[in-house]
Design a protein around this motif. Structure first.
Motif, mmCIF file in Angstrom:
data_model
loop_
_atom_site.group_PDB
_atom_site.id
_atom_site.type_symbol
_atom_site.label_atom_id
_atom_site.label_comp_id
_atom_site.label_asym_id
_atom_site.label_seq_id
_atom_site.Cartn_x
_atom_site.Cartn_y
_atom_site.Cartn_z
ATOM 1 N N ALA A 121 0.827 -1.203 0.000
ATOM 2 C CA ALA A 121 0.000 0.000 0.000
ATOM 3 C C ALA A 121 0.863 1.256 0.000
ATOM 4 C CB ALA A 121 -0.934 -0.006 1.213
ATOM 5 N N ALA A 122 1.948 1.265 0.769
ATOM 6 C CA ALA A 122 2.823 2.445 0.867
ATOM 7 C C ALA A 122 3.424 2.783 -0.484
ATOM 8 C CB ALA A 122 3.913 2.200 1.897
ATOM 9 N N ARG A 123 3.768 1.758 -1.250
ATOM 10 C CA ARG A 123 4.376 1.970 -2.565
ATOM 11 C C ARG A 123 3.390 2.657 -3.512
ATOM 12 N NH1 ARG A 123 4.889 -2.858 -3.795
ATOM 13 N NH2 ARG A 123 3.487 -3.105 -5.569
ATOM 14 N N ILE A 124 2.128 2.267 -3.443
ATOM 15 C CA ILE A 124 1.120 2.843 -4.339
ATOM 16 C C ILE A 124 0.700 4.236 -3.859
ATOM 17 C CG2 ILE A 124 -1.222 2.537 -5.238
ATOM 18 C CD1 ILE A 124 -0.679 -0.510 -5.052
ATOM 19 N N ILE A 125 0.561 4.397 -2.552
ATOM 20 C CA ILE A 125 0.185 5.700 -1.988
ATOM 21 C C ILE A 125 1.229 6.756 -2.306
ATOM 22 C CG2 ILE A 125 -0.166 6.965 0.177
ATOM 23 C CD1 ILE A 125 -1.464 4.385 1.287
ATOM 24 N N GLU A 126 2.494 6.351 -2.299
ATOM 25 C CA GLU A 126 3.589 7.293 -2.516
ATOM 26 C C GLU A 126 3.435 8.040 -3.845
ATOM 27 O OE1 GLU A 126 6.922 9.566 -2.150
ATOM 28 O OE2 GLU A 126 5.879 8.395 -0.624
ATOM 29 N N ALA A 127 2.910 7.370 -4.852
ATOM 30 C CA ALA A 127 2.760 8.004 -6.167
ATOM 31 C C ALA A 127 1.783 9.179 -6.125
ATOM 32 C CB ALA A 127 2.296 6.975 -7.188
ATOM 33 N N PHE A 128 0.850 9.177 -5.140
ATOM 34 C CA PHE A 128 -0.149 10.240 -5.041
ATOM 35 C C PHE A 128 0.057 11.112 -3.808
ATOM 36 C CE2 PHE A 128 -2.196 6.902 -7.533
ATOM 37 C CZ PHE A 128 -2.853 7.599 -8.527
ATOM 38 N N ALA A 129 1.160 10.920 -3.093
ATOM 39 C CA ALA A 129 1.329 11.519 -1.764
ATOM 40 C C ALA A 129 1.145 13.031 -1.760
ATOM 41 C CB ALA A 129 2.698 11.144 -1.197
ATOM 42 N N ASP A 130 1.701 13.732 -2.744
ATOM 43 C CA ASP A 130 1.669 15.194 -2.702
ATOM 44 C C ASP A 130 0.375 15.799 -3.260
ATOM 45 O OD1 ASP A 130 2.278 14.349 -5.248
ATOM 46 O OD2 ASP A 130 3.597 16.021 -5.706
ATOM 47 N N VAL A 131 -0.573 14.962 -3.726
ATOM 48 C CA VAL A 131 -1.844 15.501 -4.223
ATOM 49 C C VAL A 131 -3.043 14.919 -3.473
ATOM 50 C CG1 VAL A 131 -0.944 15.929 -6.543
ATOM 51 C CG2 VAL A 131 -2.047 13.726 -6.048
ATOM 52 N N ALA A 132 -2.803 13.994 -2.543
ATOM 53 C CA ALA A 132 -3.904 13.302 -1.859
ATOM 54 C C ALA A 132 -4.611 14.197 -0.849
ATOM 55 C CB ALA A 132 -3.401 12.033 -1.176
ATOM 56 N N GLY A 133 -3.903 15.157 -0.269
ATOM 57 C CA GLY A 133 -4.548 16.090 0.646
ATOM 58 C C GLY A 133 -4.420 15.718 2.097
ATOM 59 N N GLU A 134 -4.815 16.649 2.938
ATOM 60 C CA GLU A 134 -4.689 16.498 4.387
ATOM 61 C C GLU A 134 -5.575 15.356 4.898
ATOM 62 O OE1 GLU A 134 -5.288 19.252 8.418
ATOM 63 O OE2 GLU A 134 -5.507 20.114 6.404
ATOM 64 N N GLY A 135 -5.025 14.578 5.816
ATOM 65 C CA GLY A 135 -5.785 13.494 6.430
ATOM 66 C C GLY A 135 -5.711 12.178 5.689
ATOM 67 N N PHE A 136 -5.034 12.169 4.538
ATOM 68 C CA PHE A 136 -4.924 10.927 3.760
ATOM 69 C C PHE A 136 -3.673 10.173 4.195
ATOM 70 C CE2 PHE A 136 -4.053 8.089 0.302
ATOM 71 C CZ PHE A 136 -5.289 7.782 -0.244
ATOM 72 N N SER A 137 -3.847 8.973 4.697
ATOM 73 C CA SER A 137 -2.718 8.138 5.121
ATOM 74 C C SER A 137 -3.115 6.678 5.018
ATOM 75 C CB SER A 137 -2.301 8.468 6.556
ATOM 76 O OG SER A 137 -3.345 8.155 7.460
ATOM 77 N N ALA A 138 -2.141 5.804 5.095
ATOM 78 C CA ALA A 138 -2.391 4.371 4.943
ATOM 79 C C ALA A 138 -3.322 3.830 6.014
ATOM 80 C CB ALA A 138 -1.067 3.610 4.962
#
Length: 500
Positions: A121-138
């Motif tokens: 999950a961390a690998r996929i989330i990383e691709a969107f990390a800077d556009v996902a917005g506040e409060g978005f985490s694994a």
């Protein structure tokens, strides 16, 4: 990498033909756009590929070999992943758990491998990390996320399948510009790896920004495929429209001297969840249409006017008097009525007699504690008969009626006491042609008698044939007003699909 060929796919649900002849040829290393109006069959075609819908006819070939896709698991085993337009997330599970849900990593054949799950999950989330917005985490529960963040999770869930064929059914509808740009960067990377991607979107600018080829589906049939580099927006819309680019029929020309008629409903600068800065007026005796693709704010505006959903800014006036519209009770008291196409959620009282289903608004509007049954039955029968409702008696359970007759009962409840404004939110959804004909005949008669009517329909023909004016919604705002000779199917599609 995989090549997919679908030929002659067909699917019917009872008398409703969702897909007449669906053809699609998907090549490795391409983004293939699938486009069509509401109800054209494009989502049904994708669900056939994903195994969630079984076709009645047709064949699917993968790398030249016929395959049977018996279900979603079989599709995954064949290397097919899908993003569904209707989000399929587990609301109380975490972002990481939802991303890995299609194939949870296990150890010992039984237990979930938490370390592997979190790493994937961390690998996929990383691709969107800077556009996902506040409060978005694994570890954030999905039910705590905003709509755009939930849509990102659904995209990540599809990407996590690492499928060679990926289907994205309107994945950008809730995303902001930065999120869309990042998603397109990822699609280009996948294309470079040789993945085959089906992309459905209602945004014409996106289609030409990311697509390699485009296939148009119209009225349940594939009508053509073109290279994006060899076509343009006007040509694509023409294929979607076909030969039916006609005006509304002369029988529904705007009422005479309508410009001099007073406004029964005035909305100014209305903004809320799913819509912004919406303004319009409805005259007495006018049918105002809400057009555009499904989910562009039409229903949200209607529910806000009726007090069922909140709005942040703007004003609503009925007969020149500004109303707060804090609740449906207040809207009803001021002569506003609302009919939803989702009768199971917003309409019928399940298991109760027709009489109980048709009279509650009369009791509410007149603040009645008691009523004379004989006189009330007589009043209830009038709108039911005007709508040509087929039933044996008022004590008959509403569930025993057909869908069309159930909807007629829902509409009749608002007509015992005549409202000033009638809001129709896709009212013919799921009812047959005969019931639609009866309904629109009554709507026109109500308008002729001075009622102001707002009609949203997901079927463009219903708007073109019944609305005096059409406001086209795109991304939560009104982008165009169609009147007179401008009321054509081409203009309706062009306004719905152009960049807002």
């Amino acid at each position: 990498m995989s090549e997919l060929l679908i030929r002659g796919a067909r699917k019917a649900y009872g008398a409703t033909l969702a897909l007449r002849r669906g053809d699609l040829h998907l090549l490795p290393g391409e983004v293939h756009v699938l486009i069509g109006s509401n109800g054209s069959g494009k989502s049904t075609l994708c669900k056939i590929v994903a195994g969630s819908v079984k076709p009645d006819a047709g064949e699917v070939l993968l790398d030249g070999k016929p395959v049977t896709i018996a279900g979603p698991q079989a599709a995954r085993e064949l290397g097919i992943g899908i993003f569904y337009q209707e989000l399929s997330l587990a609301a109380r599970r975490t972002v990481a758990e939802n991303i890995c849900m299609p194939a949870l990593p296990v150890k010992g054949g039984v237990f979930v491998d938490r370390a592997a799950l979190e790493a994937k999950a961390a690998r996929i989330i990383e691709a969107f990390a800077d556009v996902a917005g506040e409060g978005f985490s694994a570890d954030a529960p999905v039910n705590t996320l905003r709509a755009d963040q939930r849509q990102l999770v659904e995209i990540m869930k599809a990407l996590a399948t690492e499928a060679s064929i990926l289907i994205f059914d309107e994945p950008t509808s809730a995303l902001d510009r930065a999120q869309v740009d990042r998603f397109f960067e990822i699609l280009r990377q996948l294309k470079a790896e040789g993945r085959a991607i089906v992309f459905i979107s209602h945004r014409m600018d996106e289609i030409f920004a990311i697509g390699d080829r485009v296939t148009v589906i119209r009225d349940g049939e594939t009508v053509g495929t073109s290279k994006i580099s060899e076509t343009d927006q006007a040509s694509v819309i023409r294929q979607m429209v076909g030969e039916r680019d006609d005006l509304a029929t002369p029988a529904v020309a705007p009422p005479a001297h309508q410009a001099q008629r007073s406004a029964v409903l005035s909305v100014s600068g209305l903004s809320g969840p799913g819509f912004r800065n919406v303004s319009f007026e409805v005259a007495k005796g006018e049918i105002l249409g809400f057009g555009g693709l499904h989910g562009q704010g039409q229903s949200a505006v209607m529910r806000s006017i009726f007090g069922a959903d909140a709005h942040h800014t703007g004003t609503i006036a009925l007969n020149g008097k500004q109303i707060a519209m804090k609740s449906p009770r207040e809207a009803i008291a001021h002569g506003c009525a609302y009919v939803s196409g989702d009768r199971s959620r917003d309409g019928i009282l399940q298991g109760r007699p027709i009489f109980e289903n048709v009279t509650p608004i009369h009791f509410l509007r007149n603040q009645l504690a008691l009523a004379r049954p004989a006189s009330l039955r007589e009043r209830a029968m009038r709108p039911l008969q005007a709508l040509k409702t087929k039933f044996q008696g008022l004590e008959q359970p509403i569930n025993s009626l057909s869908g069309g007759n159930q909807q007629k009962v829902v509409i009749a409840r608002w007509l015992i006491d005549r409202p000033d404004v009638l809001l129709l939110d896709d009212p013919t959804k799921g009812i047959d042609l005969a019931a639609k004909t009866d309904l629109f005949a009554l709507i026109r008669k109500l308008a002729e008698n001075g009622m102001g009517i707002v009609l949203y329909s997901s079927e463009d023909a219903e708007l073109l044939n019944n609305a005096d004016r059409i406001l086209v919604f795109n991304s939560g705002s009104v982008t165009r007003e169609l009147t007179g000779a401008d009321r054509t199917r081409y203009n309706l599609y062009h306004a719905a699909y152009e960049a807002a």
